[in-house]
Design a protein around this motif. Sequence first.
Motif, PDB file in Angstrom:
ATOM      1  N   ALA A   1      14.112  10.224  -6.816  1.00  0.00           N
ATOM      2  CA  ALA A   1      14.873   9.762  -6.024  1.00  0.00           C
ATOM      3  C   ALA A   1      14.129  10.145  -4.613  1.00  0.00           C
ATOM      4  O   ALA A   1      14.414   9.361  -3.540  1.00  0.00           O
ATOM      5  N   ARG A   2      13.194  11.131  -4.339  1.00  0.00           N
ATOM      6  CA  ARG A   2      12.896  11.218  -3.208  1.00  0.00           C
ATOM      7  C   ARG A   2      11.943  10.257  -2.560  1.00  0.00           C
ATOM      8  O   ARG A   2      11.893  10.003  -1.656  1.00  0.00           O
TER       9      ARG A   2
ATOM     10  N   ALA B   1       1.915   2.417  13.301  1.00  0.00           N
ATOM     11  CA  ALA B   1       2.872   3.336  13.902  1.00  0.00           C
ATOM     12  C   ALA B   1       3.653   3.910  13.085  1.00  0.00           C
ATOM     13  O   ALA B   1       4.139   4.886  13.184  1.00  0.00           O
ATOM     14  N   ALA B   2       4.581   3.003  12.409  1.00  0.00           N
ATOM     15  CA  ALA B   2       5.733   3.491  11.495  1.00  0.00           C
ATOM     16  C   ALA B   2       5.032   4.298  10.252  1.00  0.00           C
ATOM     17  O   ALA B   2       5.518   5.343  10.006  1.00  0.00           O
ATOM     18  N   LEU B   3       3.971   3.825   9.783  1.00  0.00           N
ATOM     19  CA  LEU B   3       3.187   4.484   8.470  1.00  0.00           C
ATOM     20  C   LEU B   3       2.793   5.771   9.189  1.00  0.00           C
ATOM     21  O   LEU B   3       2.584   6.922   8.499  1.00  0.00           O
ATOM     22  N   ALA B   4       2.257   5.991  10.444  1.00  0.00           N
ATOM     23  CA  ALA B   4       1.938   7.299  11.018  1.00  0.00           C
ATOM     24  C   ALA B   4       2.972   8.505  10.980  1.00  0.00           C
ATOM     25  O   ALA B   4       2.752   9.365  10.964  1.00  0.00           O
ATOM     26  N   GLU B   5       4.220   7.619  11.235  1.00  0.00           N
ATOM     27  CA  GLU B   5       5.411   8.635  11.139  1.00  0.00           C
ATOM     28  C   GLU B   5       5.469   9.303   9.817  1.00  0.00           C
ATOM     29  O   GLU B   5       5.825  10.545   9.864  1.00  0.00           O
TER      30      GLU B   5
ATOM     31  N   ILE C   1      10.357   4.980   0.095  1.00  0.00           N
ATOM     32  CA  ILE C   1       9.681   3.741  -0.104  1.00  0.00           C
ATOM     33  C   ILE C   1      10.963   2.706   0.433  1.00  0.00           C
ATOM     34  O   ILE C   1      10.654   1.763   1.021  1.00  0.00           O
ATOM     35  N   ASN C   2      12.094   3.039   0.070  1.00  0.00           N
ATOM     36  CA  ASN C   2      13.206   2.231   0.665  1.00  0.00           C
ATOM     37  C   ASN C   2      13.260   1.954   2.032  1.00  0.00           C
ATOM     38  O   ASN C   2      13.794   1.206   2.950  1.00  0.00           O
ATOM     39  N   LEU C   3      12.916   3.437   2.736  1.00  0.00           N
ATOM     40  CA  LEU C   3      13.240   3.564   4.181  1.00  0.00           C
ATOM     41  C   LEU C   3      11.922   2.248   4.754  1.00  0.00           C
ATOM     42  O   LEU C   3      12.268   1.725   5.845  1.00  0.00           O
ATOM     43  N   LEU C   4      10.725   2.428   4.191  1.00  0.00           N
ATOM     44  CA  LEU C   4       9.710   1.610   4.575  1.00  0.00           C
ATOM     45  C   LEU C   4      10.019   0.186   4.330  1.00  0.00           C
ATOM     46  O   LEU C   4       9.698  -0.642   5.370  1.00  0.00           O
ATOM     47  N   THR C   5      10.529  -0.266   3.419  1.00  0.00           N
ATOM     48  CA  THR C   5      10.951  -1.405   2.961  1.00  0.00           C
ATOM     49  C   THR C   5      12.243  -1.937   4.014  1.00  0.00           C
ATOM     50  O   THR C   5      12.086  -3.092   4.410  1.00  0.00           O
ATOM     51  N   LEU C   6      12.981  -0.967   4.304  1.00  0.00           N
ATOM     52  CA  LEU C   6      13.891  -1.720   5.369  1.00  0.00           C
ATOM     53  C   LEU C   6      13.288  -1.739   7.060  1.00  0.00           C
ATOM     54  O   LEU C   6      13.624  -2.866   7.433  1.00  0.00           O
ATOM     55  N   ARG C   7      12.293  -1.160   7.155  1.00  0.00           N
ATOM     56  CA  ARG C   7      11.289  -1.398   8.098  1.00  0.00           C
ATOM     57  C   ARG C   7      10.725  -2.539   8.257  1.00  0.00           C
ATOM     58  O   ARG C   7      10.584  -3.483   8.908  1.00  0.00           O
TER      59      ARG C   7
ATOM     60  N   VAL D   1       0.927  -1.221  -0.068  1.00  0.00           N
ATOM     61  CA  VAL D   1      -0.102  -0.015   0.014  1.00  0.00           C
ATOM     62  C   VAL D   1       0.778   1.447   0.009  1.00  0.00           C
ATOM     63  O   VAL D   1       0.664   2.288  -0.765  1.00  0.00           O
ATOM     64  N   ALA D   2       1.774   1.266   0.867  1.00  0.00           N
ATOM     65  CA  ALA D   2       2.825   2.390   0.965  1.00  0.00           C
ATOM     66  C   ALA D   2       3.454   2.652  -0.265  1.00  0.00           C
ATOM     67  O   ALA D   2       3.619   3.757  -0.962  1.00  0.00           O
ATOM     68  N   SER D   3       3.976   1.617  -0.950  1.00  0.00           N
ATOM     69  CA  SER D   3       4.594   1.797  -2.133  1.00  0.00           C
ATOM     70  C   SER D   3       3.803   2.104  -3.399  1.00  0.00           C
ATOM     71  O   SER D   3       4.025   3.036  -4.113  1.00  0.00           O
ATOM     72  N   ALA D   4       2.369   1.723  -3.485  1.00  0.00           N
ATOM     73  CA  ALA D   4       1.481   2.184  -4.362  1.00  0.00           C
ATOM     74  C   ALA D   4       1.137   3.584  -4.192  1.00  0.00           C
ATOM     75  O   ALA D   4       0.994   4.436  -5.117  1.00  0.00           O
ATOM     76  N   TYR D   5       1.039   4.086  -2.822  1.00  0.00           N
ATOM     77  CA  TYR D   5       0.898   5.326  -2.688  1.00  0.00           C
ATOM     78  C   TYR D   5       1.901   6.382  -3.157  1.00  0.00           C
ATOM     79  O   TYR D   5       1.537   7.109  -4.056  1.00  0.00           O
ATOM     80  N   PHE D   6       3.104   6.028  -2.685  1.00  0.00           N
ATOM     81  CA  PHE D   6       4.107   6.796  -3.122  1.00  0.00           C
ATOM     82  C   PHE D   6       4.492   6.686  -4.767  1.00  0.00           C
ATOM     83  O   PHE D   6       5.042   7.570  -5.049  1.00  0.00           O
ATOM     84  N   GLU D   7       4.112   5.705  -5.146  1.00  0.00           N
ATOM     85  CA  GLU D   7       4.339   5.529  -6.583  1.00  0.00           C
ATOM     86  C   GLU D   7       3.253   6.400  -7.375  1.00  0.00           C
ATOM     87  O   GLU D   7       3.569   7.005  -8.454  1.00  0.00           O
ATOM     88  N   ILE D   8       1.923   6.527  -6.944  1.00  0.00           N
ATOM     89  CA  ILE D   8       1.123   7.649  -7.399  1.00  0.00           C
ATOM     90  C   ILE D   8       1.885   8.982  -7.132  1.00  0.00           C
ATOM     91  O   ILE D   8       1.628   9.758  -8.217  1.00  0.00           O
TER      92      ILE D   8
END
Length: 479
Positions: A423-424, A444-448, A429-435, A153-160
Motif C-alpha cells: 500500500a505504501r 524536479a518531481a522525481l527529486a522531491e 507510484i500512483n502519486l507519480l502516475t498522477l503527475r 523507471v520510478a515504477s520499476a524502482y519502487f517495485e524493487i
Amino acid sequence: MTSSCLPRQSGPAGAPGLRRALLPLLVASALAAPAQAADLLTIAQDALDNNAELAAARSQTSGVEAGRDVERADLLPQVSASGNLTHNRQYESQSTPGQLQGDDTINRVGVTLEATQALFNALESRQVERSEREIDQQLYRLAATEQGVLIEVASAYFEILRAHEVLEARRAQERAINRQLEQAREQFEVGLIAITEVEEAKAAFDQARAIRIAAESDLQVRFEALERLTGQRYESIDALGEELNIAPPTPSDRGSWVELAMQNNPLVLASQAGIEVSRSAVEIARAGRLPTVNAFANYSYADSDADRVDGHDSSSQVGVGVSLPLYTGGRTSASVRQNTYLLEASQYDFEDQRRSTIQNVRSSYTRVTNDVATVEARAQAVVSNQSALDATRAGYEVGTRNIVDVLNAEQNLYNAIAELAGARYDYVINLLTLRQQAGTLDEAALAEVNAWLGDTTVAFQLPDDAGDPVMDIGEPPTP
C-alpha cells in the motif's frame, strides 16, 4: 507546477518495524568491490541518457526536423549544370563522278548552366508549413516518451523496494513458522501433542518456504526490469526512509488536476498539433489549383568542327516562367476531399485523447486519495493481527487453541505486513502516475520523491542456506 503537489516528510506512518533506511540490492554476479547505492534521481538520469526507446524517439525527432529542410529546399535557388561531348562519324557509299568516296568525322561539345528561383509556389510553401506543424507534434510526442520513461523507471524502482519488503515479511514468516515447527517437534517428543500437529506445522512451513522462494525470484525479476530501462546494473539502491508523510495530493480537487492535464499533457498537445498537421495537408491539396512563378537564367556554350571554322556558339537567357494547372483529371478535387476527411479524423482522435486523459487523471487522483486511507487501514490491520496472534498464542499455551489457529494467525499477520508495504508503494507510484497524467512529471518531481529516501547502504544477498528444508535464522522483526 510547484513542489506543493507532493507531500513533505513529517512523522512516521505504518508499523515502525517495516521502515528501512536503505534497500540494498546485490546481484550474485556483481563485483566484490564496494559501491555507493544508487538513488532514484541517479537512475532516472541514467535512463534519460541510455534508454533505447527514448533514444529512438530523439532520432525520430531529428529526422522530422530534417524533413523541414527538405521541403524548404524547393523554395531556395536551384542551380544545375549539364554538358555533353559527342563524336560522330558518317559513312558515305555514293559519290558523284570525278570525286572519291570518303567518310566525315564530326566532334561536338556543349555546356549548359541554368539557375531558377521560385517567386510564387503555394504548394511548396504549404508543405514547409506542414513540416513545421509536424515538428511541433513530434516534440510533444518526445516529451510524452520522456515522461513515460520516467514513470517506468520510478515504477520499476519502487517495485524493487516493494518486492524487498514483501520478501522480508515472507522471511520473517518462515522463521516464525520454523520456530513453531521446532516447538511442535519438541512437544511431540515428550508426548504433549499428537503427530498431527507436527505435520500441520511442517505443511505450513513448506508453504511459507515456497512463498519466500517466489518472493526472492520476484525481487530478481524486478531488478532485471530496471536494468532493461537504464542499460545499467546497480549493486544497491536506496529505500524509503523511516518517515514518509502519506497525504492527499495538492491541488486537493480533481478539477484542478484535469485542468493541468489539458494544459500540459503531451499526448493531448500532440493530438491537438495533429489537427494542425491535417489542416496543412488540406491547404497543400488546395494549392494544387494555384499557379507557380519561377525566375530563370541560363547560359549555353556549343562548339563543333563540322563547318571547319574556328570559334564557338553561345547564348544566354533571363526570364520569368508561369505555370497554371488547368485540368488534372480531378486529382486536385479528390485530394482536397481526402485530406478533409483525414482532418475530420484527426479532430475525433483529439477528442478521444482528451476524454481518455480526463478519465486517467480522475482515476489516478482517486487512487492516490484512496491510497492514503488504505495505508492507514493496513497499518491498523498489522496492529490488530499482532494482537490476534498474541491472543492465539496465549490460548495455545493454555490449551484453548490448537497449532492450526496459531499458524493461521501468523500467516494473517505477515500477510498484513506485506499488504502494508504494498500500500505504501502503491501510494508513491500512483502519486507519480498522477503527475505524469497531468503532464508535470519531470526530474524536479522525481527529486522531491528522491528526498524521501534513506542514506545508509545495506547490501542484499540471497542466503547460502536458502535451499535447506528447515532452518533457524533468528527472531522475526517486531511488527
